[in-house]
Design an enzyme around this catalytic site. Structure first.
Site, PDB file in Angstrom:
ATOM      1  N   TYR A 137       5.359  -2.883   0.347  1.00 15.60           N
ATOM      2  CA  TYR A 137       5.001  -4.301   0.481  1.00 15.60           C
ATOM      3  C   TYR A 137       4.773  -4.761   1.919  1.00 15.60           C
ATOM      4  O   TYR A 137       4.541  -5.935   2.158  1.00 15.60           O
ATOM      5  CB  TYR A 137       6.093  -5.177  -0.165  1.00 15.60           C
ATOM      6  CG  TYR A 137       5.894  -5.327  -1.654  1.00 15.60           C
ATOM      7  CD1 TYR A 137       6.115  -4.254  -2.505  1.00 15.60           C
ATOM      8  CD2 TYR A 137       5.490  -6.534  -2.212  1.00 15.60           C
ATOM      9  CE1 TYR A 137       5.927  -4.376  -3.869  1.00 15.60           C
ATOM     10  CE2 TYR A 137       5.302  -6.669  -3.584  1.00 15.60           C
ATOM     11  CZ  TYR A 137       5.526  -5.580  -4.398  1.00 15.60           C
ATOM     12  OH  TYR A 137       5.336  -5.713  -5.756  1.00 15.60           O
ATOM     13  N   LYS A 187      13.005   7.791  -6.101  1.00 14.71           N
ATOM     14  CA  LYS A 187      12.191   8.935  -6.530  1.00 14.71           C
ATOM     15  C   LYS A 187      12.353   9.994  -5.451  1.00 14.71           C
ATOM     16  O   LYS A 187      11.393  10.412  -4.791  1.00 14.71           O
ATOM     17  CB  LYS A 187      10.729   8.472  -6.689  1.00 14.71           C
ATOM     18  CG  LYS A 187       9.796   9.505  -7.275  1.00 14.71           C
ATOM     19  CD  LYS A 187      10.028   9.789  -8.745  1.00 14.71           C
ATOM     20  CE  LYS A 187       9.121  10.921  -9.206  1.00 14.71           C
ATOM     21  NZ  LYS A 187       9.405  11.351 -10.583  1.00 14.71           N
ATOM     22  N   ASP A 220      11.394   7.026 -12.799  1.00 14.26           N
ATOM     23  CA  ASP A 220      10.745   7.306 -14.089  1.00 14.26           C
ATOM     24  C   ASP A 220      11.805   7.416 -15.190  1.00 14.26           C
ATOM     25  O   ASP A 220      11.646   6.855 -16.284  1.00 14.26           O
ATOM     26  CB  ASP A 220       9.847   8.561 -14.021  1.00 14.26           C
ATOM     27  CG  ASP A 220      10.524   9.772 -13.386  1.00 14.26           C
ATOM     28  OD1 ASP A 220      11.611   9.624 -12.783  1.00 14.26           O
ATOM     29  OD2 ASP A 220       9.958  10.875 -13.492  1.00 14.26           O
ATOM     30  N   ASP A 244       9.975  -4.087  -8.347  1.00 15.76           N
ATOM     31  CA  ASP A 244       8.956  -4.930  -8.976  1.00 15.76           C
ATOM     32  C   ASP A 244       8.683  -4.430 -10.392  1.00 15.76           C
ATOM     33  O   ASP A 244       8.633  -5.210 -11.344  1.00 15.76           O
ATOM     34  CB  ASP A 244       7.678  -4.879  -8.129  1.00 15.76           C
ATOM     35  CG  ASP A 244       6.565  -5.696  -8.746  1.00 15.76           C
ATOM     36  OD1 ASP A 244       6.817  -6.850  -9.139  1.00 15.76           O
ATOM     37  OD2 ASP A 244       5.434  -5.179  -8.853  1.00 15.76           O
ATOM     38  N   ASP A 248      10.171  -6.002 -14.519  1.00 14.90           N
ATOM     39  CA  ASP A 248       9.357  -6.486 -15.643  1.00 14.90           C
ATOM     40  C   ASP A 248       9.867  -5.847 -16.938  1.00 14.90           C
ATOM     41  O   ASP A 248       9.978  -6.503 -17.975  1.00 14.90           O
ATOM     42  CB  ASP A 248       7.869  -6.159 -15.443  1.00 14.90           C
ATOM     43  CG  ASP A 248       7.115  -7.294 -14.736  1.00 14.90           C
ATOM     44  OD1 ASP A 248       7.763  -8.065 -14.000  1.00 14.90           O
ATOM     45  OD2 ASP A 248       5.885  -7.404 -14.919  1.00 14.90           O
TER      46      ASP A 248
HETATM   47  C1  IPM Z   1       7.111 -10.515  -8.484  1.00 13.32           C
HETATM   48  C2  IPM Z   1       5.617 -10.566  -8.444  1.00 13.32           C
HETATM   49  C3  IPM Z   1       5.175 -10.504  -6.980  1.00 13.32           C
HETATM   50  C4  IPM Z   1       5.640  -9.183  -6.415  1.00 13.32           C
HETATM   51  C5  IPM Z   1       3.673 -10.701  -6.751  1.00 13.32           C
HETATM   52  C6  IPM Z   1       3.162 -11.963  -7.387  1.00 13.32           C
HETATM   53  C7  IPM Z   1       3.345 -10.662  -5.277  1.00 13.32           C
HETATM   54  O1  IPM Z   1       5.063  -9.541  -9.200  1.00 13.32           O
HETATM   55  O2  IPM Z   1       7.757 -11.411  -7.904  1.00 13.32           O
HETATM   56  O3  IPM Z   1       7.657  -9.591  -9.107  1.00 13.32           O
HETATM   57  O4  IPM Z   1       4.953  -8.164  -6.551  1.00 13.32           O
HETATM   58  O5  IPM Z   1       6.713  -9.164  -5.828  1.00 13.32           O
HETATM   59 MG    MG Z   2       6.518  -8.451 -10.311  1.00 14.32          MG
END
Ligand code: IPM
Ligand code: MG
Length: 373
Positions: A137, A187, A220, A244, A248
């Site tokens: 990042y 990893k 993974d 990140d 999710d």
């Molecule tokens: C998150 C989002 C952000 C990230 C994006 C929108 C830059 O996906 O907060 O997880 O990748 O950190």
């Molecule tokens: Mg994200």
């Protein structure tokens, strides 16, 4: 009586709707728990950018810095090229405010539907601590021979001992408040340079926290363990990009992006922490009242925890969890009530719930103990 200065960035799309709902919950929490806030709205996002070209101007940074916490809705608009607002506002804010870690709870509340068959709340209560300042990042890299078949794109991942150390140290302290288990997710079998650095930091710090058990899982394998055996994890510390991705997946376990909360935490007083739902601005459903405000409300709870309002934080979490368990669906029209109505139900429930409803082990309250230490 606590008094806190709160900057509010409603943002774009559904951001303002969910933020309004969270602020109504904050009003109710102040009344019940006897603290107060002074709120300043800061306009950032697509509209400001389209009007003035400004993303995160210096005076906005100064304003945000003068507050004790930032509540963030969401930003993003189909009118702005993807990447501009993400880099120019979100990532710029994390950097400007030295928000060293991104704390992302994965907690399945009782009665909340999960796509994982047989998963129970007892088995799903962990926290991901995502390093929030570097790795892939950092936005460093280059392309040569762009647009030709000889194009070469180099994207750098930067890993410093300093940033890994502060993320891992925070994670150990959080684990001490919880079930005393810390897992490093990386990893190391392929990214050997960065992996060696992270492993050495965990090893070094583990001597300082002998009461915390440590563990290691490749990223993974994490994607396999998370949906099948989430009970294996308590606090998971990981690199920015891995964090990140796995968060999710974690959000899905606990009911989806609509209910997932996060805290971008400044750990040394050099900036202001920012709390945001993990979902985006969802421009396709903006204005319809279809967004679940729980992600924003639970982010507010995280904010209250770090502000030292642990009891209020635990009660807001419990009220949101209780209302979530009654919704026929967790987002969209099928939710059966508008964003505002769901928010109002959380407000009403806040007057009734015992802050101990979730067993007195609220992450939000645990945070109160570590975030400002
Ligand atoms: C998150 C989002 C952000 C990230 C994006 C929108 C830059 O996906 O907060 O997880 O990748 O950190
Ligand atoms: Mg994200």
């Amino acid at each position: 009586m606590g008094h806190h200065r709160l900057a509010v960035i409603p943002g774009d799309g559904i951001g303002p709707e969910v933020t309004d709902a969270a602020l109504a919950v904050l009003d109710a929490a102040e009344q019940r728990f006897g603290f107060s806030t002074e709120r300043t709205t800061v306009s950032l996002g697509a509209d400001r950018y389209l009007e003035s070209g400004e993303l995160l101007p210096d005076e906005a940074v100064a304003e945000l810095r003068s507050n004790d916490a930032i509540l963030f809705g969401a930003i993003g608009s189909p009118k702005v090229t993807p990447g501009i607002l993400e880099h120019g506002v979100i990532l710029a804010m994390r950097a400007a405010m030295t928000q060293a870690v991104n704390l992302r709870p994965v907690r399945l509340y009782p009665g909340v539907p999960t796509p994982i068959a047989g998963l129970t709340p007892q088995r799903c209560d962990l926290v991901v601590v995502r390093e929030n300042s570097e790795g892939a990042y950092v936005g460093r890299g280059s392309t040569v021979h762009r647009g030709t078949p000889a194009a070469v794109a180099v994207q750098e991942s930067v890993n410093t001992w300093y940033a890994a150390h502060r993320a891992v140290d925070f994670s150990f302290r959080l684990a001490q408040q919880r079930r005393k288990k810390l897992t490093l997710c990386h990893k190391t079998n392929v990214l050997v340079e960065a992996g060696r650095l992270w492993l050495s930091v965990v090893e070094e710090l583990s001597a300082q926290y002998p009461d915390v058990e440590t563990d290691y899982v490749h990223v993974d394998a994490m994607c396999m363990h998370l949906p099948t055996t989430p009970e294996r994890f308590d606090v998971v510390v990981t690199d920015n990009l891995f964090g990140d991705i796995v968060t999710d997946l974690g959000a899905v376990l606990a009911g989806g992006l609509g209910v997932a909360a996060s805290g971008n935490l400044n750990l040394d007083g050099s900036g202001t922490s920012m709390f945001e739902p993990i979902h985006g601005s969802a421009p396709d459903i903006a204005g319809r009242g279809w967004a679940n405000p729980a992600g924003a409300v639970l982010s507010l709870a995280l904010a209250l925890g770090t502000l030292g309002e642990g009891e209020a934080a635990a009660a807001v979490e419990a009220a949101a969890a209780s209302v979530l368990s009654e919704l026929p669906a967790l987002a969209g029209e099928a939710m059966g009530a508008t964003t505002e109505v769901v928010g109002q139900r959380i407000v009403d429930r806040l007057g009734e719930v015992d802050s101990d409803l979730l067993g007195g082990d609220s992450l939000m309250a645990q945070l109160a103990a570590v975030a400002n230490a």
